[in-house]
Design a protein around this motif. Structure first.
Motif, PDB file in Angstrom:
ATOM      1  N   GLY A   1       0.803  -1.222   0.000  1.00 36.94           N
ATOM      2  CA  GLY A   1       0.000   0.000   0.000  1.00 36.94           C
ATOM      3  C   GLY A   1       0.832   1.267   0.000  1.00 36.94           C
ATOM      4  N   GLY A   2       2.163   1.122   0.039  1.00 39.21           N
ATOM      5  CA  GLY A   2       3.039   2.278  -0.026  1.00 39.21           C
ATOM      6  C   GLY A   2       3.028   3.097   1.246  1.00 39.21           C
ATOM      7  N   LYS A   3       3.291   4.399   1.094  1.00 43.64           N
ATOM      8  CA  LYS A   3       3.434   5.300   2.238  1.00 43.64           C
ATOM      9  C   LYS A   3       2.173   5.333   3.099  1.00 43.64           C
ATOM     10  CE  LYS A   3       4.722  10.048   3.411  1.00 43.64           C
ATOM     11  NZ  LYS A   3       5.189  11.355   2.862  1.00 43.64           N
ATOM     12  N   THR A   4       1.017   5.405   2.462  1.00 39.65           N
ATOM     13  CA  THR A   4      -0.235   5.456   3.221  1.00 39.65           C
ATOM     14  C   THR A   4      -0.429   4.194   4.044  1.00 39.65           C
ATOM     15  OG1 THR A   4      -1.278   6.860   1.543  1.00 39.65           O
ATOM     16  CG2 THR A   4      -2.740   5.697   3.051  1.00 39.65           C
ATOM     17  N   GLY A   5      -0.216   3.049   3.419  1.00 41.17           N
ATOM     18  CA  GLY A   5      -0.396   1.776   4.117  1.00 41.17           C
ATOM     19  C   GLY A   5       0.529   1.633   5.303  1.00 41.17           C
ATOM     20  N   VAL A   6       1.793   2.003   5.124  1.00 39.14           N
ATOM     21  CA  VAL A   6       2.772   1.875   6.209  1.00 39.14           C
ATOM     22  C   VAL A   6       2.441   2.829   7.360  1.00 39.14           C
ATOM     23  CG1 VAL A   6       5.193   2.189   6.830  1.00 39.14           C
ATOM     24  CG2 VAL A   6       4.600   1.072   4.675  1.00 39.14           C
ATOM     25  N   LEU A   7       2.095   4.069   7.029  1.00 39.30           N
ATOM     26  CA  LEU A   7       1.761   5.043   8.077  1.00 39.30           C
ATOM     27  C   LEU A   7       0.529   4.610   8.866  1.00 39.30           C
ATOM     28  CD1 LEU A   7       2.411   8.499   6.379  1.00 39.30           C
ATOM     29  CD2 LEU A   7       3.414   7.678   8.498  1.00 39.30           C
ATOM     30  N   VAL A   8      -0.498   4.138   8.174  1.00 39.84           N
ATOM     31  CA  VAL A   8      -1.723   3.708   8.851  1.00 39.84           C
ATOM     32  C   VAL A   8      -1.428   2.525   9.767  1.00 39.84           C
ATOM     33  CG1 VAL A   8      -3.988   2.645   8.516  1.00 39.84           C
ATOM     34  CG2 VAL A   8      -3.315   4.606   7.126  1.00 39.84           C
ATOM     35  N   LEU A   9      -0.673   1.535   9.271  1.00 44.39           N
ATOM     36  CA  LEU A   9      -0.369   0.353  10.071  1.00 44.39           C
ATOM     37  C   LEU A   9       0.378   0.726  11.348  1.00 44.39           C
ATOM     38  CD1 LEU A   9      -0.219  -2.705  10.526  1.00 44.39           C
ATOM     39  CD2 LEU A   9       1.902  -2.713   9.204  1.00 44.39           C
ATOM     40  N   PHE A  10       1.426   1.540  11.232  1.00 42.23           N
ATOM     41  CA  PHE A  10       2.221   1.847  12.422  1.00 42.23           C
ATOM     42  C   PHE A  10       1.511   2.833  13.345  1.00 42.23           C
ATOM     43  CE2 PHE A  10       5.510  -0.278  10.058  1.00 42.23           C
ATOM     44  CZ  PHE A  10       6.228  -0.904  11.054  1.00 42.23           C
ATOM     45  N   ALA A  11       0.635   3.665  12.806  1.00 39.23           N
ATOM     46  CA  ALA A  11      -0.173   4.522  13.676  1.00 39.23           C
ATOM     47  C   ALA A  11      -1.120   3.667  14.519  1.00 39.23           C
ATOM     48  CB  ALA A  11      -0.964   5.530  12.841  1.00 39.23           C
ATOM     49  N   ILE A  12      -1.707   2.656  13.901  1.00 34.62           N
ATOM     50  CA  ILE A  12      -2.589   1.744  14.634  1.00 34.62           C
ATOM     51  C   ILE A  12      -1.790   0.983  15.692  1.00 34.62           C
ATOM     52  CG2 ILE A  12      -3.996  -0.357  14.429  1.00 34.62           C
ATOM     53  CD1 ILE A  12      -4.880   0.668  11.671  1.00 34.62           C
ATOM     54  N   CYS A  13      -0.603   0.506  15.314  1.00 31.69           N
ATOM     55  CA  CYS A  13       0.243  -0.214  16.276  1.00 31.69           C
ATOM     56  C   CYS A  13       0.643   0.694  17.438  1.00 31.69           C
ATOM     57  CB  CYS A  13       1.495  -0.749  15.577  1.00 31.69           C
ATOM     58  SG  CYS A  13       1.188  -2.132  14.454  1.00 31.69           S
ATOM     59  N   SER A  14       0.969   1.954  17.139  1.00 31.94           N
ATOM     60  CA  SER A  14       1.324   2.895  18.198  1.00 31.94           C
ATOM     61  C   SER A  14       0.150   3.111  19.147  1.00 31.94           C
ATOM     62  CB  SER A  14       1.746   4.247  17.594  1.00 31.94           C
ATOM     63  OG  SER A  14       3.056   4.198  17.095  1.00 31.94           O
ATOM     64  N   PHE A  15      -1.047   3.256  18.593  1.00 29.72           N
ATOM     65  CA  PHE A  15      -2.242   3.458  19.413  1.00 29.72           C
ATOM     66  C   PHE A  15      -2.464   2.255  20.325  1.00 29.72           C
ATOM     67  CE2 PHE A  15      -6.679   3.490  20.535  1.00 29.72           C
ATOM     68  CZ  PHE A  15      -7.000   4.840  20.668  1.00 29.72           C
ATOM     69  N   ALA A  16      -2.379   1.046  19.751  1.00 27.56           N
ATOM     70  CA  ALA A  16      -2.595  -0.175  20.539  1.00 27.56           C
ATOM     71  C   ALA A  16      -1.512  -0.343  21.598  1.00 27.56           C
ATOM     72  CB  ALA A  16      -2.630  -1.389  19.615  1.00 27.56           C
ATOM     73  N   ALA A  17      -0.257  -0.060  21.232  1.00 21.92           N
ATOM     74  CA  ALA A  17       0.843  -0.189  22.187  1.00 21.92           C
ATOM     75  C   ALA A  17       0.714   0.843  23.308  1.00 21.92           C
ATOM     76  CB  ALA A  17       2.184  -0.015  21.470  1.00 21.92           C
ATOM     77  N   LEU A  18       0.328   2.065  22.959  1.00 25.04           N
ATOM     78  CA  LEU A  18       0.162   3.105  23.971  1.00 25.04           C
ATOM     79  C   LEU A  18      -0.958   2.731  24.943  1.00 25.04           C
ATOM     80  CD1 LEU A  18       1.143   5.915  24.861  1.00 25.04           C
ATOM     81  CD2 LEU A  18      -0.598   6.906  23.342  1.00 25.04           C
ATOM     82  N   ARG A  19      -2.007   2.152  24.417  1.00 27.30           N
ATOM     83  CA  ARG A  19      -3.113   1.718  25.278  1.00 27.30           C
ATOM     84  C   ARG A  19      -2.639   0.638  26.252  1.00 27.30           C
ATOM     85  NH1 ARG A  19      -6.893  -2.325  25.258  1.00 27.30           N
ATOM     86  NH2 ARG A  19      -8.919  -1.789  26.168  1.00 27.30           N
ATOM     87  N   GLU A  20      -1.851  -0.339  25.747  1.00 26.26           N
ATOM     88  CA  GLU A  20      -1.320  -1.387  26.615  1.00 26.26           C
ATOM     89  C   GLU A  20      -0.438  -0.798  27.706  1.00 26.26           C
ATOM     90  OE1 GLU A  20      -1.077  -5.085  23.375  1.00 26.26           O
ATOM     91  OE2 GLU A  20       0.740  -4.013  24.000  1.00 26.26           O
ATOM     92  N   PHE A  21       0.421   0.129  27.326  1.00 28.58           N
ATOM     93  CA  PHE A  21       1.352   0.726  28.287  1.00 28.58           C
ATOM     94  C   PHE A  21       0.579   1.488  29.359  1.00 28.58           C
ATOM     95  CE2 PHE A  21       5.996   1.811  28.461  1.00 28.58           C
ATOM     96  CZ  PHE A  21       5.960   2.472  29.689  1.00 28.58           C
ATOM     97  N   MET A  22      -0.402   2.264  28.947  1.00 27.97           N
ATOM     98  CA  MET A  22      -1.137   3.102  29.895  1.00 27.97           C
ATOM     99  C   MET A  22      -1.929   2.277  30.909  1.00 27.97           C
ATOM    100  SD  MET A  22      -0.359   6.202  29.482  1.00 27.97           S
ATOM    101  CE  MET A  22       0.120   7.494  28.335  1.00 27.97           C
ATOM    102  N   THR A  23      -2.307   1.063  30.543  1.00 27.39           N
ATOM    103  CA  THR A  23      -3.055   0.238  31.497  1.00 27.39           C
ATOM    104  C   THR A  23      -2.204  -0.177  32.686  1.00 27.39           C
ATOM    105  OG1 THR A  23      -2.535  -1.811  30.304  1.00 27.39           O
ATOM    106  CG2 THR A  23      -4.568  -0.668  29.684  1.00 27.39           C
ATOM    107  N   LEU A  24      -0.878  -0.075  32.562  1.00 33.67           N
ATOM    108  CA  LEU A  24       0.021  -0.471  33.646  1.00 33.67           C
ATOM    109  C   LEU A  24       0.590   0.722  34.410  1.00 33.67           C
ATOM    110  CD1 LEU A  24       2.066  -3.354  31.940  1.00 33.67           C
ATOM    111  CD2 LEU A  24      -0.023  -3.497  33.305  1.00 33.67           C
ATOM    112  N   THR A  25       0.100   1.917  34.113  1.00 36.32           N
ATOM    113  CA  THR A  25       0.617   3.105  34.781  1.00 36.32           C
ATOM    114  C   THR A  25      -0.254   3.489  35.977  1.00 36.32           C
ATOM    115  OG1 THR A  25      -0.671   4.681  33.448  1.00 36.32           O
ATOM    116  CG2 THR A  25       1.461   3.946  32.561  1.00 36.32           C
ATOM    117  N   ASN A  26       0.162   4.529  36.669  1.00 32.71           N
ATOM    118  CA  ASN A  26      -0.564   5.034  37.843  1.00 32.71           C
ATOM    119  C   ASN A  26      -1.495   6.190  37.489  1.00 32.71           C
ATOM    120  OD1 ASN A  26       0.683   3.656  40.406  1.00 32.71           O
ATOM    121  ND2 ASN A  26       2.424   4.131  39.084  1.00 32.71           N
TER     122      ASN A  26
END
Length: 315
Positions: free
Chosen positions: A64-89
Motif C-alpha cells: 500500500g506504499g506510504k499510506t499503508g505503512v503510516l496507517v499500520l504503524f499509527a494503529i500499532c502505536s495506538f494499541a501499544a500506547l493503550r497497553e502501556f497506559m493500562t500499567l501506569t498510575n
C-alpha cells in the motif's frame, strides 16, 4: 528489479519460511501430541499462526506504499500506547492528559511524517510534549504520585509513539540512487530485528547456559544472544541488496540494530517485572501484546533511522 518485484521476493521468502514452519508444527502436533494437548507445541503453533497474520498485515502495508505503512504503524502505536497506559498510575486527574496523548500527540506525530517535517518531527514529543503534557495534569491540582504519573506517560509516548514512528519515517529519507525503494529499508529493519529475536531464543534453547539477567528475562542467555546476534548479522549481510549499503556496511548496521533490539527487550522486560506481569497484553495469540512484538523494533528504529540519515541520506 523494481521495488514491487523486490517486495514480492521478500514476501515470498518469508512466506516460504512460514510454510515450512507450519508444516513442522503440524508434524510435531501429530507425532508428539496425538491428543492435541501438548502445551509447548500448542504455543509453537499459536506463534506461527500469529506470524502469518503479522506478515500478511505488513505485506499489505508495504504494497500500500506510504499510506499503508503510516496507517499500520499509527494503529500499532495506538494499541501499544493503550497497553502501556493500562500499567501506569494514571488517575482521573490525568484524563485530559491521556486524551491529548492519544488523540492529539499521536496523530500529529504521524501527520508530521506524512508531510515530511523532519525538523518538528524530531523534537515534537521529546521537547514540546514533554513540557506541555505535565502542565495539563498540573492544572487539575492532583499532586499524589505526580512525578511518577508524568514520567510514565512521557516514557509511554517516547516508546510507543516517538520511537515507533521512526519506522515509517524511513520513507522520507532521500538517498541518492535509492529513490522509491525506502520501503525496503523498513522490511530490512523488521526482518533482521525479528529474526534476531527468534534466533536468540533458538540458540539459547540449544546451547544456552549462562543467563544474562535472570531477574528480568530468565530465557535470555549469553550463548543465545551471541549466537542469535551473529546469525542475524550474517543474514543482514546477505540482505544487502535490499539496502543502499555495501555488504560490509549492511552487516555493521545489522549488528547494531540486533544489539539495540536485545537491549530494548531487556528494558521492556524490566518494566513488566516492575509491574508484575508476564506480557504487555493478549492481543496476539502466542505473542502477548503489541509491545511484546514491537519492543526490539522500537529501540532499533531511531538508531537505524539516524545512522542512515547522517551517513547515506541527503537533506
Amino acid at each position: 528489479m523494481s521495488v514491487q518485484s523486490d517486495l514480492l521476493v521478500v514476501l515470498a521468502g518469508v512466506g516460504g519460511v512460514l510454510v515450512v514452519a507450519s508444516a513442522i508444527g503440524w508434524v510435531l502436533g501429530r507425532k508428539l501430541s496425538p491428543d492435541g494437548r501438548n502445551e509447548a507445541i500448542e504455543n509453537l503453533n499459536d506463534r506461527i499462526r500469529a506470524w502469518w497474520v503479522m506478515v500478511l498485515a505488513l505485506g499489505l502495508a508495504f504494497l500500500g506504499g506510504k499510506t499503508g505503512v503510516l496507517v499500520l504503524f499509527a494503529i500499532c502505536s495506538f494499541a501499544a500506547l493503550r497497553e502501556f497506559m493500562t500499567l501506569t498510575n494514571a488517575t482521573r486527574a490525568d484524563h485530559w492528559t491521556l486524551v491529548g496523548a492519544f488523540f492529539v500527540v499521536l496523530p500529529v506525530q504521524y501527520a508530521l511524517i506524512w508531510h515530511q517535517q523532519y525538523g518538528i518531527f524530531a523534537v515534537f514529543i521529546p521537547v514540546y510534549v514533554f513540557l506541555l503534557l505535565p502542565i495539563v495534569s498540573a492544572l487539575r491540582g492532583e499532586v499524589r504520585n505526580f512525578l511518577v504519573r508524568i514520567a510514565e506517560m512521557q516514557w509511554a509516548l517516547m516508546i510507543c509513539v516517538y520511537c515507533a514512528s521512526h519506522v515509517p519515517a524511513l520513507l522520507n529519507l532521500r538517498i541518492p540512487g535509492y529513490e522509491g525503494r525506502n520501503v525496503l529499508l523498513i522490511a530490512f529493519l523488521v526482518i533482521v530485528v525479528q529474526i534476531s529475536d527468534v534466533l536468540q531464543y533458538v540458540w539459547g534453547k540449544l546451547i544456552g547456559r549462562h543467563k544474562i539477567a535472570p531477574l528480568l528475562s530468565p530465557s535470555k542467555t549469553v550463548e543465545g544472544f551471541v549466537g542469535g546476534a551473529l546469525s542475524a548479522t550474517l543474514i543482514a549481510a546477505g540482505l544487502w541488496w535490499m539496502t543502499p549499503f555495501s555488504p560490509g556496511h549492511t552487516a555493521l548496521m545489522g549488528a547494531i540494530i540486533t544489539v539495540m533490539g536485545f537491549l530494548g527487550g531487556l528494558v521492556m522486560s524490566a518494566i513488566k517485572r516492575d509491574r508484575g506481569v508476564k506480557d504487555w497484553g493478549h492481543a496476539i495469540a502466542g505473542h502477548g501484546g503489541f509491545i511484546d512484538r514491537l519492543d526490539s523494533v522500537v529501540f532499533s528504529a531511531p538508531i537505524f533511522f539516524h545512522l542512515t540519515r547522517y551517513f547515506w541520506a541527503t537533506g
